[in-house]
Design a protein around this motif. Structure first.
Motif, mmCIF file in Angstrom:
data_model
loop_
_atom_site.group_PDB
_atom_site.id
_atom_site.type_symbol
_atom_site.label_atom_id
_atom_site.label_comp_id
_atom_site.label_asym_id
_atom_site.label_seq_id
_atom_site.Cartn_x
_atom_site.Cartn_y
_atom_site.Cartn_z
ATOM 1 N N ALA A 214 0.792 -1.236 -0.153
ATOM 2 C CA ALA A 214 0.060 -0.127 0.086
ATOM 3 C C ALA A 214 0.666 1.377 0.024
ATOM 4 C CB ALA A 214 -1.097 0.105 0.881
ATOM 5 N N HIS A 215 0.570 2.217 -0.760
ATOM 6 C CA HIS A 215 1.264 3.210 -0.939
ATOM 7 C C HIS A 215 0.404 4.764 -0.596
ATOM 8 C CE1 HIS A 215 4.473 1.427 -3.169
ATOM 9 N NE2 HIS A 215 3.579 0.524 -3.554
ATOM 10 N N PRO A 216 1.309 5.733 -0.341
ATOM 11 C CA PRO A 216 0.387 7.047 0.058
ATOM 12 C C PRO A 216 -0.424 7.550 -1.120
ATOM 13 C CG PRO A 216 2.819 7.185 0.647
ATOM 14 C CD PRO A 216 2.481 5.829 -0.202
ATOM 15 N N ASP A 217 -1.324 8.462 -0.817
ATOM 16 C CA ASP A 217 -1.907 9.329 -1.764
ATOM 17 C C ASP A 217 -0.781 10.205 -2.776
ATOM 18 O OD1 ASP A 217 -4.566 8.471 -0.933
ATOM 19 O OD2 ASP A 217 -4.841 9.870 0.410
ATOM 20 N N LEU A 218 -1.258 10.223 -3.932
ATOM 21 C CA LEU A 218 -0.553 11.241 -4.839
ATOM 22 C C LEU A 218 -1.339 12.672 -4.457
ATOM 23 C CD1 LEU A 218 -0.780 9.515 -8.334
ATOM 24 C CD2 LEU A 218 1.192 9.980 -6.793
ATOM 25 N N GLU A 219 -0.432 13.640 -4.914
ATOM 26 C CA GLU A 219 -0.931 15.029 -4.839
ATOM 27 C C GLU A 219 -2.096 15.285 -5.337
ATOM 28 O OE1 GLU A 219 1.573 18.524 -5.375
ATOM 29 O OE2 GLU A 219 3.100 17.453 -4.722
ATOM 30 N N GLY A 220 -3.301 15.874 -4.631
ATOM 31 C CA GLY A 220 -4.765 16.073 -5.424
ATOM 32 C C GLY A 220 -5.516 14.865 -5.459
ATOM 33 N N VAL A 221 -5.166 13.694 -4.789
ATOM 34 C CA VAL A 221 -5.829 12.656 -4.469
ATOM 35 C C VAL A 221 -5.803 12.386 -2.658
ATOM 36 C CG1 VAL A 221 -6.089 10.229 -4.507
ATOM 37 C CG2 VAL A 221 -5.236 11.581 -6.587
ATOM 38 N N GLU A 222 -7.172 12.307 -2.116
ATOM 39 C CA GLU A 222 -6.950 11.997 -0.911
ATOM 40 C C GLU A 222 -8.032 10.890 -0.453
ATOM 41 O OE1 GLU A 222 -8.231 14.385 3.135
ATOM 42 O OE2 GLU A 222 -7.944 15.553 1.344
ATOM 43 N N THR A 223 -7.632 9.772 -0.099
ATOM 44 C CA THR A 223 -8.499 8.563 0.117
ATOM 45 C C THR A 223 -8.481 8.357 1.576
ATOM 46 O OG1 THR A 223 -6.553 7.311 -0.069
ATOM 47 C CG2 THR A 223 -7.885 7.445 -1.839
ATOM 48 N N THR A 224 -9.596 7.915 2.186
ATOM 49 C CA THR A 224 -10.104 7.809 3.545
ATOM 50 C C THR A 224 -9.543 6.147 3.950
ATOM 51 O OG1 THR A 224 -12.183 6.831 3.596
ATOM 52 C CG2 THR A 224 -11.876 9.147 3.659
ATOM 53 N N PHE A 225 -9.168 5.918 5.113
ATOM 54 C CA PHE A 225 -8.957 4.688 5.498
ATOM 55 C C PHE A 225 -10.006 3.614 4.943
ATOM 56 C CE2 PHE A 225 -9.399 0.955 8.236
ATOM 57 C CZ PHE A 225 -8.284 0.348 8.344
ATOM 58 N N GLU A 226 -11.212 4.042 5.215
ATOM 59 C CA GLU A 226 -12.410 3.066 4.769
ATOM 60 C C GLU A 226 -12.432 2.749 3.276
ATOM 61 O OE1 GLU A 226 -12.655 5.834 6.669
ATOM 62 O OE2 GLU A 226 -12.947 4.519 8.525
ATOM 63 N N GLN A 227 -11.808 3.862 2.680
ATOM 64 C CA GLN A 227 -11.997 3.585 1.083
ATOM 65 C C GLN A 227 -10.780 2.633 0.693
ATOM 66 O OE1 GLN A 227 -11.582 7.660 0.212
ATOM 67 N NE2 GLN A 227 -13.727 7.628 -0.938
ATOM 68 N N ARG A 228 -9.631 2.915 1.390
ATOM 69 C CA ARG A 228 -8.393 1.928 0.993
ATOM 70 C C ARG A 228 -8.786 0.470 1.710
ATOM 71 N NH1 ARG A 228 -5.701 6.385 3.123
ATOM 72 N NH2 ARG A 228 -5.484 5.718 5.102
ATOM 73 N N LEU A 229 -9.514 0.396 2.635
ATOM 74 C CA LEU A 229 -9.865 -1.011 3.122
ATOM 75 C C LEU A 229 -10.719 -1.809 2.251
ATOM 76 C CD1 LEU A 229 -9.791 -3.271 5.215
ATOM 77 C CD2 LEU A 229 -11.879 -1.943 6.343
ATOM 78 N N ASP A 230 -11.894 -0.747 1.617
ATOM 79 C CA ASP A 230 -12.825 -1.448 0.752
ATOM 80 C C ASP A 230 -12.210 -1.902 -0.618
ATOM 81 O OD1 ASP A 230 -15.503 -1.805 -0.300
ATOM 82 O OD2 ASP A 230 -14.921 -0.336 -1.823
ATOM 83 N N THR A 231 -11.207 -0.956 -1.075
ATOM 84 C CA THR A 231 -10.269 -1.283 -2.098
ATOM 85 C C THR A 231 -9.497 -2.550 -1.994
ATOM 86 O OG1 THR A 231 -10.176 0.790 -3.159
ATOM 87 C CG2 THR A 231 -8.438 -0.904 -3.955
ATOM 88 N N ALA A 232 -8.675 -2.977 -0.848
ATOM 89 C CA ALA A 232 -8.107 -3.987 -0.318
ATOM 90 C C ALA A 232 -9.077 -5.015 -0.414
ATOM 91 C CB ALA A 232 -7.411 -3.615 1.117
ATOM 92 N N MET A 233 -10.227 -5.171 0.262
ATOM 93 C CA MET A 233 -11.100 -6.378 0.506
ATOM 94 C C MET A 233 -11.366 -6.697 -1.103
ATOM 95 S SD MET A 233 -10.777 -6.671 3.396
ATOM 96 C CE MET A 233 -11.844 -8.062 3.735
#
Length: 337
Positions: A257-276
Motif C-alpha cells: 500500500a502506497h500514500p496518496d498522490l498530490e490532489g488525491v485524498e483517500t480515507t482509510f475506509e476507502q482503502r480498506l474497501d479497495t483492499a477487500m
C-alpha cells in the motif's frame, strides 16, 4: 544485532553501486511477488554523513520511496553508521506482464523483457518521476513510437509562459547537454501532447521518484540508458495508478500500500474497501481469514513495503491418482518380466 542482520547490512552496502534491479520470476509462475534477495536484506548502513536522497541515488530508488520506508529518519541528515531500510520485495502491478508498465502511484516502472527460449523469465524495475497535480501523467495503454539519443528540447508555449511568470524565461530550444531536461535519451509515446519517458538534467536528478514533472516520466541517467537500449519501437506501455496491490508468493498473500498522490485524498475506509475487493479477486472470490492487524497497519502506515496477510495450505497431491499411477507402474514392470 544478530549475525544474519549484520551480514545483510554488509552485503547490501557492498551492492550499493548497482543500478536498476532485475528480478528473477518466482518459482511458481503464477506468483506475482518478486524478491531481490533470497533472504531478507532490507537495510544498509551508511559509511559517512549524507542524506536519504544520496542513498536513494546510490540504490536507484525514488525520493518518496526511500522517505516513506524511513519515516523516523531525517531525510536531510543521515549520520554515519545509521541504519536505513531498503526495499526487497515488490508486488507486480495488476496488468499483463509485457512491455513497460508505469505505476505512477508508486513512482516505479516495470519492464518485462521478451521471453527467450531456454532463458529464465525476468522483470526489471526502475524509479521514475511523474506529472504534478496540475500536469498529470495520462493513464492508459500506449506504446513507444520513437527513440531519440541526445534530444533537443523545444519547451511548449504553456511551459514557457509558466517559467516566464516565475522570472525564469526559457529559450525556444535547449540543445543536448548536461542541462537539457530530457537528458541523453528519450522514448516518445503515442499520446497527444509530446509525452516521453526520458532522462534528466544534472539540476533535477534528486527529483526522481516524485510528482514533479510536466507530465513526462523522468528517470535516472543510467536507468534510461539501460531501458533505451532494451526496448524497441512498438513496445506497449501501460500507465496505471494502483495505490494498493495484492499478490501471491509461496502460498502467502501480500499487500503493498502506497500514500496518496498530490490532489488525491483517500480515507482509510476507502482503502480498506479497495483492499477487500483485491483480496477477493486474488483468492477466487473468497475473503479468507486474514491477519487483520497486519492489514490495518499496512493501510495506515502506507510505506509501500509488501507484507503477508494470509497463508493458504499448499495444494495436496491427489493420493488416489498417485496410487493408481504406482499400481500401473508395478503392473507394467511385472509384464516386462
Amino acid at each position: 544485532m544478530n549475525t544474519r542482520v549484520l551480514f545483510a547490512l554488509l552485503v547490501v552496502g557492498f551492492l550499493g553501486s548497482a543500478h536498476a534491479v532485475t528480478y528473477s520470476w518466482p518459482e511458481d509462475p503464477n506468483d506475482n511477488v518478486v524478491t531481490e534477495h533470497a533472504d531478507d536484506f532490507p537495510f544498509t548502513r551508511t559509511n559517512q554523513d549524507e542524506t536519504l536522497l544520496d542513498i536513494a541515488r546510490r540504490f536507484s530508488l525514488g525520493q518518496v520511496e526511500i522517505v516513506r520506508l524511513n519515516q523516523d529518519v531525517d531525510r536531510w541528515s543521515v549520520k554515519q553508521d545509521e541504519v536505513v531500510r531498503l526495499p526487497n520485495r515488490r508486488v507486480l502491478p495488476d496488468t499483463p506482464h509485457e512491455g513497460i508498465v508505469l505505476n505512477i502511484a508508486e513512482y516505479r516502472m516495470y519492464y518485462y523483457p521478451p521471453a527467450q527460449a531456454g532463458m529464465p523469465r525476468t522483470v526489471m524495475s526502475f524509479a521514475h518521476g511523474v506529472g504534478r497535480q496540475d500536469w498529470q501523467t495520462p493513464l492508459g495503454l500506449t506504446k513507444v513510437v520513437k527513440k531519440v539519443k541526445d534530444p533537443s528540447w523545444y519547451p511548449p508555449e504553456s511551459i514557457r509562459r509558466e517559467h516566464a511568470a516565475m522570472g525564469d524565461p526559457l529559450p525556444t530550444v535547449v540543445p543536448p547537454g548536461p542541462h537539457n531536461p530530457l537528458g541523453a535519451y528519450a522514448l516518445h509515446l503515442a499520446l497527444k501532447g509530446e509525452y516521453r519517458i526520458h532522462g534528466t538534467d544534472v539540476d533535477k536528478i534528486y527529483g526522481i521518484g516524485m510528482q514533479i514533472t510536466h507530465g513526462c516520466v523522468r528517470m535516472y541517467p543510467e536507468d534510461i540508458e539501460q531501458l533505451y537500449h532494451s526496448v524497441s519501437v512498438g513496445t506497449p506501455v501501460r500507465i496505471v495508478q494502483q495505490q494498493i496491490k495484492m499478490g501471491w508468493l509461496d502460498n502467502q498473500l501480500y499487500i503493498e500500500a502506497h500514500p496518496d498522490l498530490e490532489g488525491v485524498e483517500t480515507t482509510f475506509e476507502q482503502r480498506l474497501d479497495t483492499a477487500m475487493q483485491l483480496i477477493a479477486k486474488a483468492n477466487n472470490g473468497v475473503i479468507p481469514e486474514l491477519n487483520e492487524a497486519v492489514l490495518i497497519k499496512a493501510l495506515t502506515v502506507l510505506d509501500g513495503d509488501p507484507v503477508p496477510i494470509f497463508e493458504r495450505l499448499p495444494d495436496m497431491p491427489d493420493f488416489e491418482e498417485e496410487i493408481g499411477l504406482r499400481e500401473a507402474a508395478v503392473e507394467s514392470t511385472y509384464r516386462l518380466q
